[in-house]
Design a protein around this motif. Structure first.
Motif, mmCIF file in Angstrom:
data_model
loop_
_atom_site.group_PDB
_atom_site.id
_atom_site.type_symbol
_atom_site.label_atom_id
_atom_site.label_comp_id
_atom_site.label_asym_id
_atom_site.label_seq_id
_atom_site.Cartn_x
_atom_site.Cartn_y
_atom_site.Cartn_z
ATOM 1 N N GLN A 56 33.272 52.069 20.681
ATOM 2 C CA GLN A 56 33.025 50.333 20.557
ATOM 3 C C GLN A 56 33.974 49.458 21.353
ATOM 4 O OE1 GLN A 56 32.344 48.461 16.812
ATOM 5 N NE2 GLN A 56 31.630 50.477 15.888
ATOM 6 N N PRO A 57 33.173 48.421 22.189
ATOM 7 C CA PRO A 57 33.940 48.045 23.227
ATOM 8 C C PRO A 57 34.918 47.020 22.210
ATOM 9 C CG PRO A 57 31.046 46.693 22.677
ATOM 10 C CD PRO A 57 31.381 48.078 22.384
ATOM 11 N N PRO A 58 35.603 46.460 23.569
ATOM 12 C CA PRO A 58 36.686 46.161 22.814
ATOM 13 C C PRO A 58 36.536 44.309 22.711
ATOM 14 C CG PRO A 58 37.314 46.811 25.088
ATOM 15 C CD PRO A 58 35.894 47.357 25.140
ATOM 16 N N THR A 59 37.420 43.864 21.569
ATOM 17 C CA THR A 59 37.586 42.584 21.363
ATOM 18 C C THR A 59 38.459 41.526 22.188
ATOM 19 O OG1 THR A 59 38.517 42.428 19.324
ATOM 20 C CG2 THR A 59 35.605 42.663 19.949
ATOM 21 N N GLY A 60 38.230 40.818 22.393
ATOM 22 C CA GLY A 60 39.202 39.397 23.262
ATOM 23 C C GLY A 60 40.013 40.222 24.771
ATOM 24 N N GLY A 61 40.750 39.550 24.848
ATOM 25 C CA GLY A 61 40.938 40.169 26.644
ATOM 26 C C GLY A 61 39.991 38.890 27.578
ATOM 27 N N ALA A 62 40.398 38.453 29.034
ATOM 28 C CA ALA A 62 39.647 38.278 29.898
ATOM 29 C C ALA A 62 38.991 39.248 30.740
ATOM 30 C CB ALA A 62 40.936 37.599 30.218
ATOM 31 N N PRO A 63 37.959 38.441 31.243
ATOM 32 C CA PRO A 63 37.426 39.752 32.712
ATOM 33 C C PRO A 63 39.020 40.044 33.445
ATOM 34 C CG PRO A 63 36.074 37.879 32.232
ATOM 35 C CD PRO A 63 37.636 37.228 31.112
ATOM 36 N N PRO A 64 38.757 41.317 34.057
ATOM 37 C CA PRO A 64 39.100 41.654 34.807
ATOM 38 C C PRO A 64 39.575 41.005 35.714
ATOM 39 C CG PRO A 64 39.130 43.917 33.877
ATOM 40 C CD PRO A 64 38.400 42.764 33.304
ATOM 41 N N GLY A 65 40.284 39.823 36.656
ATOM 42 C CA GLY A 65 39.810 39.531 37.698
ATOM 43 C C GLY A 65 39.291 37.910 38.580
ATOM 44 N N GLY A 66 38.854 38.021 36.602
ATOM 45 C CA GLY A 66 38.142 36.586 36.140
ATOM 46 C C GLY A 66 36.586 37.175 36.673
ATOM 47 N N ILE A 67 36.280 35.689 36.869
ATOM 48 C CA ILE A 67 34.428 35.636 36.344
ATOM 49 C C ILE A 67 34.379 36.387 37.905
ATOM 50 C CG2 ILE A 67 32.644 33.536 36.204
ATOM 51 C CD1 ILE A 67 33.483 34.866 33.889
ATOM 52 N N PRO A 68 33.604 36.608 38.422
ATOM 53 C CA PRO A 68 33.253 37.014 39.646
ATOM 54 C C PRO A 68 32.223 35.932 40.757
ATOM 55 C CG PRO A 68 31.620 38.152 38.454
ATOM 56 C CD PRO A 68 32.609 37.948 37.603
ATOM 57 N N LEU A 69 33.017 35.778 41.602
ATOM 58 C CA LEU A 69 31.823 34.905 42.608
ATOM 59 C C LEU A 69 30.652 36.373 43.422
ATOM 60 C CD1 LEU A 69 35.026 33.441 45.074
ATOM 61 C CD2 LEU A 69 33.244 32.509 42.736
ATOM 62 N N LEU A 96 35.750 29.387 32.223
ATOM 63 C CA LEU A 96 37.213 30.104 33.263
ATOM 64 C C LEU A 96 36.209 29.614 33.885
ATOM 65 C CD1 LEU A 96 37.650 33.702 31.737
ATOM 66 C CD2 LEU A 96 38.447 32.218 30.957
ATOM 67 N N PRO A 97 37.491 29.500 35.483
ATOM 68 C CA PRO A 97 36.669 29.447 36.586
ATOM 69 C C PRO A 97 35.425 30.176 37.021
ATOM 70 C CG PRO A 97 39.233 29.649 36.416
ATOM 71 C CD PRO A 97 38.414 30.080 35.031
ATOM 72 N N GLY A 98 34.698 29.090 37.312
ATOM 73 C CA GLY A 98 33.332 29.744 37.488
ATOM 74 C C GLY A 98 32.502 30.538 36.893
ATOM 75 N N GLU A 99 32.569 30.259 35.843
ATOM 76 C CA GLU A 99 32.006 30.808 34.532
ATOM 77 C C GLU A 99 30.526 29.871 34.257
ATOM 78 O OE1 GLU A 99 31.962 32.564 30.461
ATOM 79 O OE2 GLU A 99 33.729 31.388 30.551
ATOM 80 N N ARG A 115 18.842 32.506 42.305
ATOM 81 C CA ARG A 115 19.653 32.417 41.963
ATOM 82 C C ARG A 115 20.995 32.646 40.520
ATOM 83 N NH1 ARG A 115 17.200 26.627 41.977
ATOM 84 N NH2 ARG A 115 18.145 25.263 43.078
ATOM 85 N N ILE A 116 22.243 32.987 40.759
ATOM 86 C CA ILE A 116 22.846 33.634 39.752
ATOM 87 C C ILE A 116 23.793 32.820 38.861
ATOM 88 C CG2 ILE A 116 22.481 36.123 41.054
ATOM 89 C CD1 ILE A 116 24.889 36.616 41.090
ATOM 90 N N ALA A 117 24.673 33.673 37.991
ATOM 91 C CA ALA A 117 25.465 33.223 37.507
ATOM 92 C C ALA A 117 26.289 34.352 36.462
ATOM 93 C CB ALA A 117 25.235 31.993 36.770
ATOM 94 N N SER A 118 27.600 33.800 35.697
ATOM 95 C CA SER A 118 27.956 34.870 35.426
ATOM 96 C C SER A 118 28.847 34.117 34.404
ATOM 97 C CB SER A 118 29.118 35.904 35.819
ATOM 98 O OG SER A 118 28.155 36.054 37.223
ATOM 99 N N VAL A 119 29.186 35.001 32.940
ATOM 100 C CA VAL A 119 29.114 34.699 32.211
ATOM 101 C C VAL A 119 29.390 35.537 31.057
ATOM 102 C CG1 VAL A 119 26.832 35.044 30.243
ATOM 103 C CG2 VAL A 119 28.944 32.960 30.474
ATOM 104 N N ARG A 120 30.741 34.763 30.085
ATOM 105 C CA ARG A 120 30.883 36.041 29.163
ATOM 106 C C ARG A 120 29.741 36.021 27.941
ATOM 107 N NH1 ARG A 120 36.170 33.429 27.896
ATOM 108 N NH2 ARG A 120 35.279 31.869 28.506
ATOM 109 N N PRO A 121 29.828 37.613 27.497
ATOM 110 C CA PRO A 121 28.393 37.995 25.931
ATOM 111 C C PRO A 121 28.856 36.933 24.790
ATOM 112 C CG PRO A 121 30.293 39.934 26.321
ATOM 113 C CD PRO A 121 30.799 38.392 27.649
ATOM 114 N N THR A 126 35.589 38.570 24.587
ATOM 115 C CA THR A 126 35.673 37.953 26.581
ATOM 116 C C THR A 126 36.889 38.557 27.418
ATOM 117 O OG1 THR A 126 37.652 37.736 25.103
ATOM 118 C CG2 THR A 126 36.855 36.507 24.159
ATOM 119 N N SER A 127 36.010 39.984 27.139
ATOM 120 C CA SER A 127 36.757 40.876 28.303
ATOM 121 C C SER A 127 35.656 41.183 30.036
ATOM 122 C CB SER A 127 37.466 41.816 28.388
ATOM 123 O OG SER A 127 36.650 43.104 27.896
ATOM 124 N N PHE A 128 34.135 40.827 29.097
ATOM 125 C CA PHE A 128 33.221 41.664 29.567
ATOM 126 C C PHE A 128 32.293 40.048 30.585
ATOM 127 C CE2 PHE A 128 33.698 44.296 26.390
ATOM 128 C CZ PHE A 128 33.634 45.841 27.189
#
Length: 392
Positions: A56-69, A96-99, A115-121, A126-128
């Motif tokens: 199962q996907p882990p919970t918590g944390g932050a996306p590696p490298g943050g929200i991608p450009l 997060l910056p850019g989210e 256009r595209i956007a990125s956001v946590r699910p 929160t790491s995805f």
């Protein structure tokens, strides 16, 4: 032992064909599809559920490298349709910056086509990062492609984004569940049904003018939001509506196989994708990891969709790709979200499963695109645009 050997002998040719057919499907995906085609669907689903229980996907944390450009972002060229509002972060989290910020990836002289956007699910996983695509229907047109297996058969539309379409393609992504029963719906194109269309099913409809709509299928205008008319060229059905009248289907948390198919379950947090339309007709695609049916619907709704449907699930099938059309074959291609496991060239090859692509409508927009200016195309202008899809 003799029975086992007999089964191996009888199934070896079909299994060999499944493992060696053209395309870029993974071995695991090919084995799973072969199993579903040979009465082993419950076994495949059980194995997928056990794999999910163990991983199962882990919970918590932050996306590696943050929200991608956005890779391949282009300068904004506003047109008739302004950029939609930025997507809010899930569950009341601070962004997060850019989210959630929309970035132009395909621009034309008449405005931004994609256009595209990125956001946590959601507020737990929160790491995805999930990717969202917005497309302007005035600038792009949709194509439903058949797959060699789903739906199979012979069609004029190719089973890949071929060299002609590659000159103007802007996005491509997988369609719905398998048509042998998992989708609970039908498939129509080029004037015939590969699978019978089902009243009440969530339906993605492409019309002769290239516009795309989503709604509940009905036999008449009074029995459904979309129905058969002379200008309908393609219909892809899958499950029940995920978003309707701007609200997420409440069965997203309580429904079973009748609503959400014979899968690992609507509550499993896995790769999922969805498609919807906004009140102005703009088209929205959502794809990414660690999504339940409910959180997928929430993201589709928050992106502005008033009607929408779930498409495919699992890492072997969920992918979104966007391209920089420059009037030549083999355009630059980019994946939509970081955890995408399917290569960016997947849809440029023969596909076993059906999928959707969207192309710039105007050859002039292709010729004037930033990518075309970087890579000038020789030859007369009439050779630069793609041929229109059948029925257009």
């Amino acid at each position: 032992m003799a029975i086992i050997l007999l089964l191996v002998v009888l199934t070896a040719p079909s299994l060999t064909h499944a493992l060696t057919r053209p395309g870029s499907d993974s071995v695991a995906a090919r084995l799973a599809e072969w199993g579903r085609d040979h009465e082993l669907g419950p076994v495949v689903t059980w194995l997928e559920a056990r794999q999910y229980d163990l991983h199962q996907p882990p919970t918590g944390g932050a996306p590696p490298g943050g929200i991608p450009l956005a890779a391949g972002a282009e300068p904004d060229r506003p047109g008739a349709r302004p950029a939609p509002p930025d997507l809010p972060p899930p569950g009341g989290l601070s962004p997060l910056p850019g989210e959630g910020r929309w970035q132009t990836v395909v621009a034309t002289p008449h405005g931004d086509a994609v256009r595209i956007a990125s956001v946590r699910p959601d507020a737990q996983h929160t790491s995805f990062v999930v990717g969202v695509i917005w497309m302007d229907p005035a600038l792009v047109r949709g194509v439903l492609h058949p797959g060699t297996v789903d739906p199979g058969g012979h069609w004029s539309t190719p089973t890949s984004v071929d060299a002609a379409e590659q000159r103007s393609v802007v996005t491509a992504f997988s369609a719905g569940f398998r048509l042998q029963g998992d989708s609970h719906g039908g498939w129509y194109s080029e004037g015939r049904e590969a699978r019978r269309l089902v009243p009440g099913a969530a339906s993605l409809v492409i019309r002769r003018d290239g516009t795309t709509d989503v709604g509940t299928w009905g036999a008449t205008p009074t029995t459904g939001e979309v129905h058969m008319t002379p200008d309908v060229t393609s219909v892809r059905q899958n499950l029940v509506p995920l978003v309707d009248d701007g609200a997420v289907n409440p069965t997203c948390a309580t429904g079973g196989t009748a609503e959400w198919g014979s899968t690992v379950g609507q509550a499993a947090y896995i790769h999922r994708s969805a498609f919807g339309v906004t009140p102005t007709g703009a088209m929205i695609y959502v794809g990414g990891p660690a999504l339940s049916v409910c959180t997928l619907g929430d993201l589709l709704r928050s992106a502005g969709a008033v009607r929408g449907m779930e498409l495919d699930i699992n890492p072997a099938w969920v992918s979104g790709v966007y391209f920089h059309p420059d009037g030549r074959p083999h355009p630059d291609a980019f994946r939509l979200f970081p955890d995408e496991q399917i290569g960016t060239q997947h849809y440029l090859q023969t596909s076993s499963r059906d999928f959707l692509s969207f192309d710039l409508r105007s050859p002039a927009d292709v010729a004037a695109s930033p990518a075309a200016r970087r890579h000038p195309v020789s030859g007369p202008p009439q050779q630069r645009g793609r041929a229109r899809p059948p029925g257009s």
